[in-house]
Design a protein around this motif. Sequence first.
Motif, PDB file in Angstrom:
ATOM      1  N   LYS A   1      58.176  24.525  49.777  1.00 17.12           N
ATOM      2  CA  LYS A   1      58.731  25.329  50.866  1.00 17.12           C
ATOM      3  C   LYS A   1      59.193  26.671  50.306  1.00 17.12           C
ATOM      4  O   LYS A   1      59.904  26.730  49.302  1.00 17.12           O
ATOM      5  CB  LYS A   1      59.905  24.598  51.521  1.00 17.12           C
ATOM      6  N   LEU A   2      58.776  27.753  50.954  1.00 13.98           N
ATOM      7  CA  LEU A   2      59.167  29.089  50.520  1.00 13.98           C
ATOM      8  C   LEU A   2      60.373  29.587  51.310  1.00 13.98           C
ATOM      9  O   LEU A   2      61.305  30.159  50.765  1.00 13.98           O
ATOM     10  CB  LEU A   2      57.999  30.062  50.695  1.00 13.98           C
ATOM     11  N   ALA A   3      60.327  29.389  52.617  1.00 15.70           N
ATOM     12  CA  ALA A   3      61.390  29.931  53.468  1.00 15.70           C
ATOM     13  C   ALA A   3      61.284  29.286  54.836  1.00 15.70           C
ATOM     14  O   ALA A   3      60.258  28.705  55.197  1.00 15.70           O
ATOM     15  CB  ALA A   3      61.238  31.442  53.580  1.00 15.70           C
ATOM     16  N   GLY A   4      62.352  29.405  55.598  1.00 15.90           N
ATOM     17  CA  GLY A   4      62.359  28.866  56.954  1.00 15.90           C
ATOM     18  C   GLY A   4      63.105  29.801  57.882  1.00 15.90           C
ATOM     19  O   GLY A   4      63.953  30.585  57.437  1.00 15.90           O
ATOM     20  N   ALA A   5      62.782  29.744  59.159  1.00 14.70           N
ATOM     21  CA  ALA A   5      63.519  30.515  60.159  1.00 14.70           C
ATOM     22  C   ALA A   5      63.914  29.570  61.279  1.00 14.70           C
ATOM     23  O   ALA A   5      63.168  28.649  61.613  1.00 14.70           O
ATOM     24  CB  ALA A   5      62.658  31.642  60.709  1.00 14.70           C
ATOM     25  N   SER A   6      65.107  29.791  61.835  1.00 14.01           N
ATOM     26  CA  SER A   6      65.526  28.990  62.981  1.00 14.01           C
ATOM     27  C   SER A   6      65.886  29.920  64.123  1.00 14.01           C
ATOM     28  O   SER A   6      66.355  31.042  63.904  1.00 14.01           O
ATOM     29  CB  SER A   6      66.694  28.083  62.612  1.00 14.01           C
ATOM     30  N   PHE A   7      65.642  29.458  65.319  1.00 12.63           N
ATOM     31  CA  PHE A   7      65.822  30.279  66.509  1.00 12.63           C
ATOM     32  C   PHE A   7      66.697  29.535  67.513  1.00 12.63           C
ATOM     33  O   PHE A   7      66.813  28.307  67.464  1.00 12.63           O
ATOM     34  CB  PHE A   7      64.465  30.594  67.143  1.00 12.63           C
ATOM     35  N   ILE A   8      67.285  30.290  68.418  1.00 14.09           N
ATOM     36  CA  ILE A   8      68.115  29.736  69.480  1.00 14.09           C
ATOM     37  C   ILE A   8      67.522  30.266  70.775  1.00 14.09           C
ATOM     38  O   ILE A   8      67.143  31.439  70.848  1.00 14.09           O
ATOM     39  CB  ILE A   8      69.581  30.186  69.280  1.00 14.09           C
ATOM     40  N   SER A   9      67.390  29.423  71.788  1.00 13.46           N
ATOM     41  CA  SER A   9      66.741  29.897  73.016  1.00 13.46           C
ATOM     42  C   SER A   9      67.533  31.062  73.606  1.00 13.46           C
ATOM     43  O   SER A   9      68.764  31.102  73.504  1.00 13.46           O
ATOM     44  CB  SER A   9      66.626  28.768  74.031  1.00 13.46           C
ATOM     45  N   GLY A  10      66.821  31.999  74.166  1.00 13.02           N
ATOM     46  CA  GLY A  10      67.454  33.196  74.722  1.00 13.02           C
ATOM     47  C   GLY A  10      67.163  34.429  73.888  1.00 13.02           C
ATOM     48  O   GLY A  10      67.258  35.563  74.376  1.00 13.02           O
ATOM     49  N   THR A  11      66.823  34.231  72.603  1.00 14.98           N
ATOM     50  CA  THR A  11      66.498  35.354  71.713  1.00 14.98           C
ATOM     51  C   THR A  11      65.347  36.176  72.285  1.00 14.98           C
ATOM     52  O   THR A  11      65.273  37.388  72.108  1.00 14.98           O
ATOM     53  CB  THR A  11      66.092  34.802  70.323  1.00 14.98           C
ATOM     54  N   LEU A  12      64.455  35.493  72.992  1.00 18.06           N
ATOM     55  CA  LEU A  12      63.287  36.163  73.572  1.00 18.06           C
ATOM     56  C   LEU A  12      63.481  36.367  75.070  1.00 18.06           C
ATOM     57  O   LEU A  12      62.530  36.449  75.843  1.00 18.06           O
ATOM     58  CB  LEU A  12      62.025  35.347  73.268  1.00 18.06           C
ATOM     59  N   GLY A  13      64.769  36.469  75.472  1.00 13.33           N
ATOM     60  CA  GLY A  13      65.079  36.833  76.859  1.00 13.33           C
ATOM     61  C   GLY A  13      64.734  35.740  77.850  1.00 13.33           C
ATOM     62  O   GLY A  13      64.616  36.009  79.050  1.00 13.33           O
ATOM     63  N   ASN A  14      64.556  34.512  77.349  1.00  7.84           N
ATOM     64  CA  ASN A  14      64.160  33.390  78.218  1.00  7.84           C
ATOM     65  C   ASN A  14      62.842  33.676  78.939  1.00  7.84           C
ATOM     66  O   ASN A  14      62.593  33.170  80.033  1.00  7.84           O
ATOM     67  CB  ASN A  14      65.266  33.042  79.230  1.00  7.84           C
TER      68      ASN A  14
ATOM     69  N   THR B   1      76.697  36.744  69.504  1.00  8.92           N
ATOM     70  CA  THR B   1      75.610  35.784  69.746  1.00  8.92           C
ATOM     71  C   THR B   1      74.612  35.738  68.603  1.00  8.92           C
ATOM     72  O   THR B   1      73.990  36.747  68.266  1.00  8.92           O
ATOM     73  CB  THR B   1      74.861  36.175  71.042  1.00  8.92           C
ATOM     74  N   LYS B   2      74.413  34.559  68.020  1.00 10.12           N
ATOM     75  CA  LYS B   2      73.414  34.413  66.966  1.00 10.12           C
ATOM     76  C   LYS B   2      72.025  34.411  67.599  1.00 10.12           C
ATOM     77  O   LYS B   2      71.774  33.698  68.571  1.00 10.12           O
ATOM     78  CB  LYS B   2      73.631  33.115  66.198  1.00 10.12           C
ATOM     79  N   LEU B   3      71.137  35.240  67.075  1.00  6.95           N
ATOM     80  CA  LEU B   3      69.770  35.316  67.589  1.00  6.95           C
ATOM     81  C   LEU B   3      68.831  34.443  66.768  1.00  6.95           C
ATOM     82  O   LEU B   3      68.005  33.720  67.312  1.00  6.95           O
ATOM     83  CB  LEU B   3      69.278  36.766  67.571  1.00  6.95           C
ATOM     84  N   ALA B   4      68.966  34.516  65.460  1.00  9.91           N
ATOM     85  CA  ALA B   4      68.030  33.799  64.599  1.00  9.91           C
ATOM     86  C   ALA B   4      68.584  33.782  63.182  1.00  9.91           C
ATOM     87  O   ALA B   4      69.476  34.561  62.835  1.00  9.91           O
ATOM     88  CB  ALA B   4      66.664  34.489  64.618  1.00  9.91           C
ATOM     89  N   GLY B   5      68.031  32.877  62.375  1.00 14.86           N
ATOM     90  CA  GLY B   5      68.460  32.792  60.984  1.00 14.86           C
ATOM     91  C   GLY B   5      67.264  32.515  60.093  1.00 14.86           C
ATOM     92  O   GLY B   5      66.256  31.959  60.547  1.00 14.86           O
ATOM     93  N   ALA B   6      67.374  32.899  58.845  1.00 14.52           N
ATOM     94  CA  ALA B   6      66.331  32.582  57.873  1.00 14.52           C
ATOM     95  C   ALA B   6      67.003  31.963  56.656  1.00 14.52           C
ATOM     96  O   ALA B   6      68.106  32.359  56.284  1.00 14.52           O
ATOM     97  CB  ALA B   6      65.557  33.827  57.463  1.00 14.52           C
ATOM     98  N   SER B   7      66.324  30.978  56.054  1.00 14.74           N
ATOM     99  CA  SER B   7      66.863  30.403  54.827  1.00 14.74           C
ATOM    100  C   SER B   7      65.796  30.485  53.747  1.00 14.74           C
ATOM    101  O   SER B   7      64.595  30.433  54.024  1.00 14.74           O
ATOM    102  CB  SER B   7      67.298  28.959  55.051  1.00 14.74           C
ATOM    103  N   PHE B   8      66.258  30.640  52.530  1.00 16.27           N
ATOM    104  CA  PHE B   8      65.355  30.864  51.406  1.00 16.27           C
ATOM    105  C   PHE B   8      65.672  29.860  50.299  1.00 16.27           C
ATOM    106  O   PHE B   8      66.773  29.316  50.238  1.00 16.27           O
ATOM    107  CB  PHE B   8      65.507  32.293  50.875  1.00 16.27           C
ATOM    108  N   ILE B   9      64.707  29.663  49.428  1.00 17.60           N
ATOM    109  CA  ILE B   9      64.867  28.781  48.282  1.00 17.60           C
ATOM    110  C   ILE B   9      64.515  29.628  47.067  1.00 17.60           C
ATOM    111  O   ILE B   9      63.551  30.397  47.114  1.00 17.60           O
ATOM    112  CB  ILE B   9      63.930  27.557  48.430  1.00 17.60           C
ATOM    113  N   SER B  10      65.287  29.521  46.007  1.00 15.21           N
ATOM    114  CA  SER B  10      65.016  30.398  44.864  1.00 15.21           C
ATOM    115  C   SER B  10      63.613  30.135  44.339  1.00 15.21           C
ATOM    116  O   SER B  10      63.130  28.994  44.357  1.00 15.21           O
ATOM    117  CB  SER B  10      66.052  30.183  43.765  1.00 15.21           C
ATOM    118  N   GLY B  11      62.951  31.179  43.902  1.00 12.97           N
ATOM    119  CA  GLY B  11      61.577  31.068  43.405  1.00 12.97           C
ATOM    120  C   GLY B  11      60.578  31.703  44.355  1.00 12.97           C
ATOM    121  O   GLY B  11      59.473  32.058  43.941  1.00 12.97           O
TER     122      GLY B  11
END
Lengths: 128, 128, 128, 128
Positions: free
Chosen positions: B72-85, C71-81
């Motif tokens: 795994k390199l990276a991940g993103a998480s989203f919350i509904s509403g970010t795209l204006g529903n 309001t949180k819109l989105a988040g990203a998480s990373f792993i070293s490397g």
Amino acid sequence: MPKINKYVDIDTVEREAKKDFIDRHSPFITVEGSAKKGKILSVIVKMGNEYTHPDDFDHYIESISLFNGETKLAGASFISGTLGNEKSNTQVTFNIRPMGKRLKLVAHAYCTKHGIWESTPLEIAVAQ
Amino acid sequence: MPKINKYVDIDTVEREAKKDFIDRHSPFITVEGSAKKGKILSVIVKMGNEYTHPDDFDHYIESISLFNGETKLAGASFISGTLGNEKSNTQVTFNIRPMGKRLKLVAHAYCTKHGIWESTPLEIAVAQ
Amino acid sequence: MPKINKYVDIDTVEREAKKDFIDRHSPFITVEGSAKKGKILSVIVKMGNEYTHPDDFDHYIESISLFNGETKLAGASFISGTLGNEKSNTQVTFNIRPMGKRLKLVAHAYCTKHGIWESTPLEIAVAQ
Amino acid sequence: MPKINKYVDIDTVEREAKKDFIDRHSPFITVEGSAKKGKILSVIVKMGNEYTHPDDFDHYIESISLFNGETKLAGASFISGTLGNEKSNTQVTFNIRPMGKRLKLVAHAYCTKHGIWESTPLEIAVAQ
């Protein structure tokens, strides 16, 4: 790709190193008490049953996700060092409230060196 | 379990509703420019190529993870509403620095109604 | 507690080591083009403007979160490397769809050695 | 910005609605047993002590993070519906292994309608 590694009963595995490898990377799910519709149920996900996993900076359990069938219920993420950089069984307890008739709990975990691992599913009847 | 839904070329699918269902749930990976060892590479993961996905409170793309092979390199998480529903193509761009000879990029995405979806892998040679 | 470290204009800082420390830990927010109501807007969050941050196993940028006001819109998480264990500017691009009259974008980032850092807010009028 | 809302002793608050608002959004930290150097310690983070929070699609506790001083130990993320879309106390239990002399545990939680909330810190001596 990526491979979803699945738990294999380690009693069927001969080599000690392989038993250790499989066990320490597998999430094991247990619940506290019994499942009742609409009542909070504590679900414990523990990495490894008989063996422990490193908590090294370059090798640790980075995350655990809990699913009910296809539905993600909750996730936990970890940073190496939380377990003192010593071997351990990463563990998280989530509370859920079952509303249907059955739970099919399954967990995914991610090791930064050895990828994604899936637990044996835990199927439970929910008392109505 | 949970099922890892995989992208199927929608040109091979007959029903319009099924084309839409598969396309809007599938992560598509592209990179900007070409991969060079030790140089930053922008990797774009976009949900849906020809169709868009809802951003409803009870139905949205909750997360996208990017892997190189098993890692795994990276991940993103989203919350509904970010795209204006409104219906849209959830998208995230990560920067990575390839160090080996090949990248085998693959993405997983999670829809809160329709589970885990895996992209077609993108295999790229890394110029040394 | 934990402290929310805030960006300070490094032109007002004398010591080179401190300029570097502040800059490389601060998220900087930019947008592509201008914000229009209901239209997708790409928002780039980049760690460090003039200096780069390590991507060491025990010292890396673990996550970036993007807020609009509270309001949180989105988040990203990373792993070293992910960045080849070399110094770099961790960066993520999110797409959002502004629906109101103003955006007050702000980012939080977490460094595994130096804690939580907050960007200068970016306030933008949204063309109606 | 975003505001870090902090717990205020609700006995000092007059209005019932405000007591409820503060309590249900505040993380409360407890530990099982006592902290011993190098020994696993279960840390429970529970949202709300006397009041419960909705688990609605557009209003739920999306995440909880646990810190020791400035250092993030672990985080949990939730998806609405996990608690049956009924009011509840979102709760997660992490295991940590304290290595120093003191723990200064503090939690951050995020409500999708009411932003970031910080617990009262829990300071504990670690038996050596």
